[in-house]
Motif scaffolding. Structure first.
Motif, PDB file in Angstrom:
ATOM      1  N   ARG A  51     -12.254  -8.026 -15.519  1.00  0.00           N
ATOM      2  CA  ARG A  51     -11.208  -8.431 -14.826  1.00  0.00           C
ATOM      3  C   ARG A  51     -11.626  -8.785 -13.444  1.00  0.00           C
ATOM      4  NH1 ARG A  51      -6.845  -8.697 -18.485  1.00  0.00           N
ATOM      5  NH2 ARG A  51      -6.097  -6.601 -19.091  1.00  0.00           N
ATOM      6  N   LEU A  52     -10.929  -9.905 -12.875  1.00  0.00           N
ATOM      7  CA  LEU A  52     -11.266 -10.225 -11.519  1.00  0.00           C
ATOM      8  C   LEU A  52     -10.035 -10.280 -10.795  1.00  0.00           C
ATOM      9  CD1 LEU A  52     -13.409 -11.629  -9.666  1.00  0.00           C
ATOM     10  CD2 LEU A  52     -12.947 -13.710 -10.647  1.00  0.00           C
ATOM     11  N   VAL A  53     -10.297  -9.557  -9.613  1.00  0.00           N
ATOM     12  CA  VAL A  53      -9.015  -9.430  -8.667  1.00  0.00           C
ATOM     13  C   VAL A  53      -9.804  -9.997  -7.230  1.00  0.00           C
ATOM     14  CG1 VAL A  53      -7.857  -7.721  -9.519  1.00  0.00           C
ATOM     15  CG2 VAL A  53      -9.475  -7.339  -8.002  1.00  0.00           C
ATOM     16  N   ASP A  54      -8.720 -11.015  -6.616  1.00  0.00           N
ATOM     17  CA  ASP A  54      -8.990 -11.540  -5.487  1.00  0.00           C
ATOM     18  C   ASP A  54      -7.708 -11.308  -4.485  1.00  0.00           C
ATOM     19  OD1 ASP A  54      -9.308 -13.565  -3.309  1.00  0.00           O
ATOM     20  OD2 ASP A  54      -9.583 -15.149  -4.733  1.00  0.00           O
ATOM     21  N   VAL A  55      -8.053 -10.738  -3.209  1.00  0.00           N
ATOM     22  CA  VAL A  55      -7.079 -10.072  -2.365  1.00  0.00           C
ATOM     23  C   VAL A  55      -6.380 -11.193  -2.144  1.00  0.00           C
ATOM     24  CG1 VAL A  55      -8.327 -10.276  -0.243  1.00  0.00           C
ATOM     25  CG2 VAL A  55      -6.481  -8.688  -0.510  1.00  0.00           C
ATOM     26  N   ARG A  56      -6.637 -12.384  -1.791  1.00  0.00           N
ATOM     27  CA  ARG A  56      -6.192 -13.793  -1.131  1.00  0.00           C
ATOM     28  C   ARG A  56      -4.957 -14.089  -2.115  1.00  0.00           C
ATOM     29  NH1 ARG A  56     -10.098 -18.416  -1.162  1.00  0.00           N
ATOM     30  NH2 ARG A  56     -10.607 -17.463  -3.466  1.00  0.00           N
ATOM     31  N   LEU A  57      -4.907 -13.745  -3.352  1.00  0.00           N
ATOM     32  CA  LEU A  57      -3.830 -14.109  -4.393  1.00  0.00           C
ATOM     33  C   LEU A  57      -2.836 -13.148  -4.370  1.00  0.00           C
ATOM     34  CD1 LEU A  57      -5.914 -15.021  -7.441  1.00  0.00           C
ATOM     35  CD2 LEU A  57      -4.666 -16.734  -5.879  1.00  0.00           C
ATOM     36  N   ALA A  58      -2.965 -12.053  -3.682  1.00  0.00           N
ATOM     37  CA  ALA A  58      -1.828 -10.986  -3.623  1.00  0.00           C
ATOM     38  C   ALA A  58      -1.089 -11.321  -2.359  1.00  0.00           C
ATOM     39  CB  ALA A  58      -2.287  -9.639  -3.288  1.00  0.00           C
ATOM     40  N   ARG A  59       0.111 -11.126  -2.574  1.00  0.00           N
ATOM     41  CA  ARG A  59       1.366 -11.739  -1.323  1.00  0.00           C
ATOM     42  C   ARG A  59       1.157 -10.957  -0.136  1.00  0.00           C
ATOM     43  NH1 ARG A  59       7.666 -12.102  -1.349  1.00  0.00           N
ATOM     44  NH2 ARG A  59       7.817 -13.352   0.532  1.00  0.00           N
ATOM     45  N   HIS A  60       1.000  -9.462  -0.409  1.00  0.00           N
ATOM     46  CA  HIS A  60       1.165  -8.559   0.780  1.00  0.00           C
ATOM     47  C   HIS A  60      -0.104  -7.519   0.982  1.00  0.00           C
ATOM     48  CE1 HIS A  60       5.391  -9.398   1.531  1.00  0.00           C
ATOM     49  NE2 HIS A  60       5.856  -9.453   0.204  1.00  0.00           N
ATOM     50  N   ARG A  61      -0.907  -7.719  -0.076  1.00  0.00           N
ATOM     51  CA  ARG A  61      -2.311  -6.867   0.074  1.00  0.00           C
ATOM     52  C   ARG A  61      -3.065  -7.476   0.918  1.00  0.00           C
ATOM     53  NH1 ARG A  61      -4.158  -6.232  -5.736  1.00  0.00           N
ATOM     54  NH2 ARG A  61      -1.760  -5.947  -6.110  1.00  0.00           N
ATOM     55  N   THR A  62      -3.929  -6.497   1.782  1.00  0.00           N
ATOM     56  CA  THR A  62      -4.833  -7.140   2.513  1.00  0.00           C
ATOM     57  C   THR A  62      -6.180  -6.429   2.552  1.00  0.00           C
ATOM     58  OG1 THR A  62      -4.221  -5.271   4.253  1.00  0.00           O
ATOM     59  CG2 THR A  62      -2.922  -7.594   4.596  1.00  0.00           C
ATOM     60  N   PRO A  63      -7.320  -6.735   2.957  1.00  0.00           N
ATOM     61  CA  PRO A  63      -8.464  -6.320   2.596  1.00  0.00           C
ATOM     62  C   PRO A  63      -8.639  -4.810   2.902  1.00  0.00           C
ATOM     63  CG  PRO A  63      -9.071  -8.528   3.249  1.00  0.00           C
ATOM     64  CD  PRO A  63      -7.247  -8.247   3.590  1.00  0.00           C
ATOM     65  N   SER A  64      -9.022  -3.918   2.129  1.00  0.00           N
ATOM     66  CA  SER A  64      -9.096  -2.503   2.339  1.00  0.00           C
ATOM     67  C   SER A  64     -10.235  -2.203   1.424  1.00  0.00           C
ATOM     68  CB  SER A  64      -7.919  -1.706   2.237  1.00  0.00           C
ATOM     69  OG  SER A  64      -7.799  -1.569   0.741  1.00  0.00           O
ATOM     70  N   PRO A  65     -10.830  -0.866   1.679  1.00  0.00           N
ATOM     71  CA  PRO A  65     -11.656  -0.231   0.569  1.00  0.00           C
ATOM     72  C   PRO A  65     -11.042  -0.125  -0.540  1.00  0.00           C
ATOM     73  CG  PRO A  65     -11.867   1.049   2.875  1.00  0.00           C
ATOM     74  CD  PRO A  65     -10.494  -0.085   2.570  1.00  0.00           C
ATOM     75  N   TYR A  66      -9.856  -0.248  -0.969  1.00  0.00           N
ATOM     76  CA  TYR A  66      -9.167  -0.035  -2.282  1.00  0.00           C
ATOM     77  C   TYR A  66      -8.731  -1.421  -2.880  1.00  0.00           C
ATOM     78  CZ  TYR A  66      -9.267   4.250   0.098  1.00  0.00           C
ATOM     79  OH  TYR A  66      -9.660   5.578   0.735  1.00  0.00           O
ATOM     80  N   SER A  67      -8.822  -2.387  -2.086  1.00  0.00           N
ATOM     81  CA  SER A  67      -8.039  -3.673  -2.696  1.00  0.00           C
ATOM     82  C   SER A  67      -8.774  -4.512  -3.998  1.00  0.00           C
ATOM     83  CB  SER A  67      -7.884  -4.650  -1.282  1.00  0.00           C
ATOM     84  OG  SER A  67      -9.351  -4.823  -0.693  1.00  0.00           O
ATOM     85  N   GLY A  68      -9.788  -3.834  -4.191  1.00  0.00           N
ATOM     86  CA  GLY A  68     -10.426  -4.517  -5.453  1.00  0.00           C
ATOM     87  C   GLY A  68     -10.029  -3.495  -6.616  1.00  0.00           C
ATOM     88  N   SER A  69      -8.853  -2.507  -6.552  1.00  0.00           N
ATOM     89  CA  SER A  69      -8.468  -1.753  -7.765  1.00  0.00           C
ATOM     90  C   SER A  69      -7.624  -2.440  -8.625  1.00  0.00           C
ATOM     91  CB  SER A  69      -8.038  -0.578  -7.076  1.00  0.00           C
ATOM     92  OG  SER A  69      -8.834   0.177  -6.173  1.00  0.00           O
ATOM     93  N   LEU A  70      -7.766  -2.085  -9.918  1.00  0.00           N
ATOM     94  CA  LEU A  70      -6.822  -2.440 -10.866  1.00  0.00           C
ATOM     95  C   LEU A  70      -5.401  -1.826 -10.836  1.00  0.00           C
ATOM     96  CD1 LEU A  70      -9.178  -3.215 -13.936  1.00  0.00           C
ATOM     97  CD2 LEU A  70      -8.645  -4.786 -12.145  1.00  0.00           C
ATOM     98  N   ILE A  71      -4.349  -2.583 -10.576  1.00  0.00           N
ATOM     99  CA  ILE A  71      -3.029  -1.625 -10.939  1.00  0.00           C
ATOM    100  C   ILE A  71      -2.293  -2.156 -12.134  1.00  0.00           C
ATOM    101  CG2 ILE A  71      -0.965  -1.779  -9.548  1.00  0.00           C
ATOM    102  CD1 ILE A  71      -2.258  -2.607  -6.938  1.00  0.00           C
ATOM    103  N   ALA A  72      -2.051  -1.004 -12.696  1.00  0.00           N
ATOM    104  CA  ALA A  72      -1.553  -0.960 -14.113  1.00  0.00           C
ATOM    105  C   ALA A  72      -0.245  -1.990 -14.210  1.00  0.00           C
ATOM    106  CB  ALA A  72      -1.423   0.204 -14.618  1.00  0.00           C
ATOM    107  N   GLU A  73       0.648  -1.753 -13.146  1.00  0.00           N
ATOM    108  CA  GLU A  73       1.804  -2.419 -13.407  1.00  0.00           C
ATOM    109  C   GLU A  73       1.727  -4.037 -13.303  1.00  0.00           C
ATOM    110  OE1 GLU A  73       6.373  -1.577 -11.524  1.00  0.00           O
ATOM    111  OE2 GLU A  73       4.617  -1.946 -10.198  1.00  0.00           O
TER     112      GLU A  73
END
Length: 202
Positions: free
Chosen positions: A44-66
């Motif tokens: 899986r690949l996540v990119d914080v720039r694609l998240a509307r409200h998420r900002t870079p943090s030590p946890y922003s690479g996590s997979l969120i089930a919902e």
């Protein structure tokens, strides 16, 4: 001042980190990350720039089930119509359950990698997967963006036309919709921001 980055690897996880003086790797902000489904070649690949409200943090690479799998079983045809009007892509099961991916911070991949798809709950997946090689290539493209970015990392966003509201957001919107109807209030504009997009299933 540009953002300094580096790619780090650990078992089943590859992350693009923001390099800041005095911060240990575990404390560094994650800008994008790949997560492996153990025993498969599917990432899986996540990119914080694609998240509307998420900002870079030590946890922003996590997979969120919902975000990967939201689901609702409407209590009535009216509820079903309400939910569907706020989703552009979903699967409807025989019992009426709607299943969808929010694509919040998620880079869409392929249905399978080398002909293989990992078993998933309810046999559902829209987010897709990457091979390690393709995922790394995408991660390096993201790194190239950050290596020339000079603004506030928290404000770095790119267009995400796939974004959809989550299960919890839709439940809240239905509650407000029914509350207004009970009070005889005039129909309001949808509270869900237009940025999510509204439309029929694809």
């Amino acid at each position: 001042m540009t953002v300094k980055t580096r790619i780090t690897r650990s078992r089943g996880y590859i992350a693009l980190l923001q390099v800041e003086p005095g911060k240990a790797t575990r404390e560094s902000n994650v800008l994008a990350a790949m997560t492996l489904y153990e025993g498969t070649g599917c990432w899986r690949l996540v990119d914080v720039r694609l998240a509307r409200h998420r900002t870079p943090s030590p946890y922003s690479g996590s997979l969120i089930a919902e975000d990967f799998h939201s689901s609702i079983t409407p209590a009535s045809p009216e509820d079903a119509a309400f939910f569907k009007s706020h989703l552009r892509e979903y699967r409807e099961d025989s019992d009426g359950t709607l299943r969808w991916c929010t694509f919040e911070g998620i880079v869409r991949g392929h249905p399978a990698v080398n002909g293989y798809t990992p078993p998933r709950w309810a046999n559902f997946d829209q987010a897709g997967y990457f091979s390690q090689a393709e995922g790394l290539a995408r991660l390096k493209e993201i790194q190239a963006f950050w290596d020339t970015y000079e603004g506030d990392p928290a404000k770095a966003k790119i267009d995400n036309p796939l974004r959809q509201p989550s299960e919890s957001v839709l439940r809240g919107e239905l509650y407000v919709h029914k509350l207004l109807a009970e009070k005889g209030a005039a129909p309001a504009e949808p509270a869900i921001d237009d940025e999510y997009g509204v439309g029929p299933s694809l």
